[in-house]
Design an enzyme around this catalytic site. Sequence first.
Site, PDB file in Angstrom:
ATOM      1  N   ARG A 150      -0.964  -6.986   4.032  1.00 23.93           N
ATOM      2  CA  ARG A 150      -0.604  -7.418   2.662  1.00 23.93           C
ATOM      3  C   ARG A 150      -0.292  -8.931   2.616  1.00 23.93           C
ATOM      4  NH1 ARG A 150      -1.857  -2.742   2.282  1.00 23.93           N
ATOM      5  NH2 ARG A 150      -0.948  -1.158   0.922  1.00 23.93           N
ATOM      6  N   SER A 221       3.611   0.515  -4.243  1.00 22.14           N
ATOM      7  CA  SER A 221       4.670   0.322  -3.244  1.00 22.14           C
ATOM      8  C   SER A 221       5.529  -0.865  -3.640  1.00 22.14           C
ATOM      9  CB  SER A 221       4.062   0.026  -1.871  1.00 22.14           C
ATOM     10  OG  SER A 221       3.274   1.088  -1.435  1.00 22.14           O
ATOM     11  N   GLU A 317       7.222  -5.741  -1.354  1.00 25.67           N
ATOM     12  CA  GLU A 317       5.778  -5.954  -1.279  1.00 25.67           C
ATOM     13  C   GLU A 317       5.335  -6.517  -2.618  1.00 25.67           C
ATOM     14  OE1 GLU A 317       1.647  -3.941  -1.719  1.00 25.67           O
ATOM     15  OE2 GLU A 317       3.392  -4.005  -2.980  1.00 25.67           O
TER      16      GLU A 317
HETATM   17  N1  EPU Z   1       7.151   9.468   3.319  1.00 22.21           N
HETATM   18  C1  EPU Z   1       8.320  10.168   3.111  1.00 22.21           C
HETATM   19  N2  EPU Z   1       8.921  10.105   1.885  1.00 22.21           N
HETATM   20  C2  EPU Z   1       8.418   9.379   0.882  1.00 22.21           C
HETATM   21  C3  EPU Z   1       7.229   8.646   1.091  1.00 22.21           C
HETATM   22  C4  EPU Z   1       6.607   8.701   2.318  1.00 22.21           C
HETATM   23  O1  EPU Z   1       8.813  10.848   4.007  1.00 22.21           O
HETATM   24  O2  EPU Z   1       9.003   9.379  -0.187  1.00 22.21           O
HETATM   25  C5  EPU Z   1       6.470   9.570   4.608  1.00 22.21           C
HETATM   26  C6  EPU Z   1       5.196  10.399   4.481  1.00 22.21           C
HETATM   27  O3  EPU Z   1       5.435  11.753   4.672  1.00 22.21           O
HETATM   28  C7  EPU Z   1       4.308   9.856   5.558  1.00 22.21           C
HETATM   29  C8  EPU Z   1       4.710   8.406   5.623  1.00 22.21           C
HETATM   30  O4  EPU Z   1       5.991   8.302   5.007  1.00 22.21           O
HETATM   31  O5  EPU Z   1       4.607  10.442   6.801  1.00 22.21           O
HETATM   32  C9  EPU Z   1       3.708   7.471   4.981  1.00 22.21           C
HETATM   33  O6  EPU Z   1       3.539   7.795   3.614  1.00 22.21           O
HETATM   34  P1  EPU Z   1       2.166   7.525   2.836  1.00 22.21           P
HETATM   35  O7  EPU Z   1       1.042   8.030   3.635  1.00 22.21           O
HETATM   36  O8  EPU Z   1       2.337   8.027   1.458  1.00 22.21           O
HETATM   37  O9  EPU Z   1       1.959   5.960   2.857  1.00 22.21           O
HETATM   38  P2  EPU Z   1       2.994   4.765   2.727  1.00 22.21           P
HETATM   39  O10 EPU Z   1       3.176   4.161   4.057  1.00 22.21           O
HETATM   40  O11 EPU Z   1       4.199   5.215   2.000  1.00 22.21           O
HETATM   41  C10 EPU Z   1       1.088   2.953   2.375  1.00 22.21           C
HETATM   42  C11 EPU Z   1       0.797   1.826   1.426  1.00 22.21           C
HETATM   43  C12 EPU Z   1       0.233   2.362   0.126  1.00 22.21           C
HETATM   44  C13 EPU Z   1      -1.025   3.131   0.413  1.00 22.21           C
HETATM   45  C14 EPU Z   1      -0.684   4.253   1.405  1.00 22.21           C
HETATM   46  C15 EPU Z   1      -1.909   4.977   1.877  1.00 22.21           C
HETATM   47  C16 EPU Z   1       2.331   0.041   1.943  1.00 22.21           C
HETATM   48  C17 EPU Z   1       3.555  -0.706   1.529  1.00 22.21           C
HETATM   49  N3  EPU Z   1       2.003   1.065   1.167  1.00 22.21           N
HETATM   50  O12 EPU Z   1       2.151   3.742   1.794  1.00 22.21           O
HETATM   51  O13 EPU Z   1      -0.112   1.227  -0.688  1.00 22.21           O
HETATM   52  O14 EPU Z   1      -1.576   3.684  -0.772  1.00 22.21           O
HETATM   53  O15 EPU Z   1      -0.069   3.706   2.602  1.00 22.21           O
HETATM   54  O16 EPU Z   1      -2.680   4.133   2.683  1.00 22.21           O
HETATM   55  O17 EPU Z   1       1.701  -0.337   2.925  1.00 22.21           O
HETATM   56  C18 EPU Z   1       0.604  -0.239  -2.417  1.00 22.21           C
HETATM   57  O18 EPU Z   1       0.420  -1.155  -1.603  1.00 22.21           O
HETATM   58  O19 EPU Z   1       1.025  -0.457  -3.591  1.00 22.21           O
HETATM   59  C19 EPU Z   1       0.356   1.125  -1.989  1.00 22.21           C
HETATM   60  C20 EPU Z   1       0.548   2.178  -2.780  1.00 22.21           C
END
Ligand code: EPU
Length: 321
Positions: A150, A221, A317
């Site tokens: 990012r 995010s 972010e």
């Molecule tokens: N998780 C939780 N609780 C929550 C949210 C997530 O326990 O409320 C756990 C999930 O179970 C999973 C892990 O955290 O094990 C990761 O969650 P997720 O796959 O939903 O992805 P993320 O890391 O929360 C990132 C990006 C998103 C992108 C997703 C999918 C960042 C800051 N965010 O989210 O990007 O869509 O991966 O690739 O890197 C954005 O940048 O606006 C965005 C939505």
Amino acid sequence: MHLDVRCKYLAEYSTTQELAEVLNAPEYKQNRSMHIGGGSNLVFTRDYDGMLLHSKIQFINTVNETADKVTLEAGAGIVWDDFVKYCIAHNYYGAENMSGIPGEVGASAVQNIGSYGTEACDIILQVHCIDKHTGKTEIFSNPQCQYAYRDSIFKNEYYNRYIVTSVEYTLSKTPRFTLTYGPLREMASTPMLTLNHVRETILAVRNSKLPNPAETGSVGSFFKNPIIDENQFIALQAAYPLVPHYPAGEGRVKVPAGWLIENAGLKGFSIGGACVYPKQCLVIANTGNATPADVVALYKHIISTVSNKYGIELHPEANII
Ligand code: EPU
């Protein structure tokens, strides 16, 4: 974020010639200014007493094509998901995992947007810009953009210096999928997997976790996933054996901020009209009447709660203006 904020001037332009006129206008020269894309990753904490610039440069051209690759140049004002749809309609592989990300092509190259195992920098060849100081065109190759998670040179050394006018992306004409992200992994064995199938799966995952930007204000995010060193991670894992984690290179570990926030008991927590989105705690949602002050109070509360509980510092972010 669906906040009620205003700017003094908004300048939109459809060509680089019109952009040159804007940069020469007294309203531009006499006010502070900022370039925006779709605005989907911005949080204005008060009215903006200056000029916002917004590109409406909208074209998609094929600039190079070989047997198995194509290079497309897209105007900065093209809606990102329209670009993804264009690629899918032409059977070009590489953008599909980023289906449904709000925003525009110009910002994809500044913010290095990404989702589900792919980042914009995986397909960006070069970025066409105008230097605000000189008015001259400059082209930055992918390595010159210094892409990271990012992040890019346009958010650091060249912050507020260059305006992206178009971006060249190289895509594959032969099937090449990235199916490393959890819910996509099982698709690897699907016979005759298509780009549309991947897109539909990704849009379904997004719909199940993220608010629909047309209905509910959010910036996706709100925080970056923190990257911590190995020793800190070992201590964290000893205290919380179930913490999800991903290798981040050089012995460092990326931990999902959403998990840290949820596990700190903040799921659904709200201040005024701003709440921690219950389906994805990394998101701050506007439940209808949030003020900028509600959003600021909530994000600061999240940072201090997470810091007190785990000793980990979250960083927004979103661009907070
Ligand atoms: N998780 C939780 N609780 C929550 C949210 C997530 O326990 O409320 C756990 C999930 O179970 C999973 C892990 O955290 O094990 C990761 O969650 P997720 O796959 O939903 O992805 P993320 O890391 O929360 C990132 C990006 C998103 C992108 C997703 C999918 C960042 C800051 N965010 O989210 O990007 O869509 O991966 O690739 O890197 C954005 O940048 O606006 C965005 C939505």
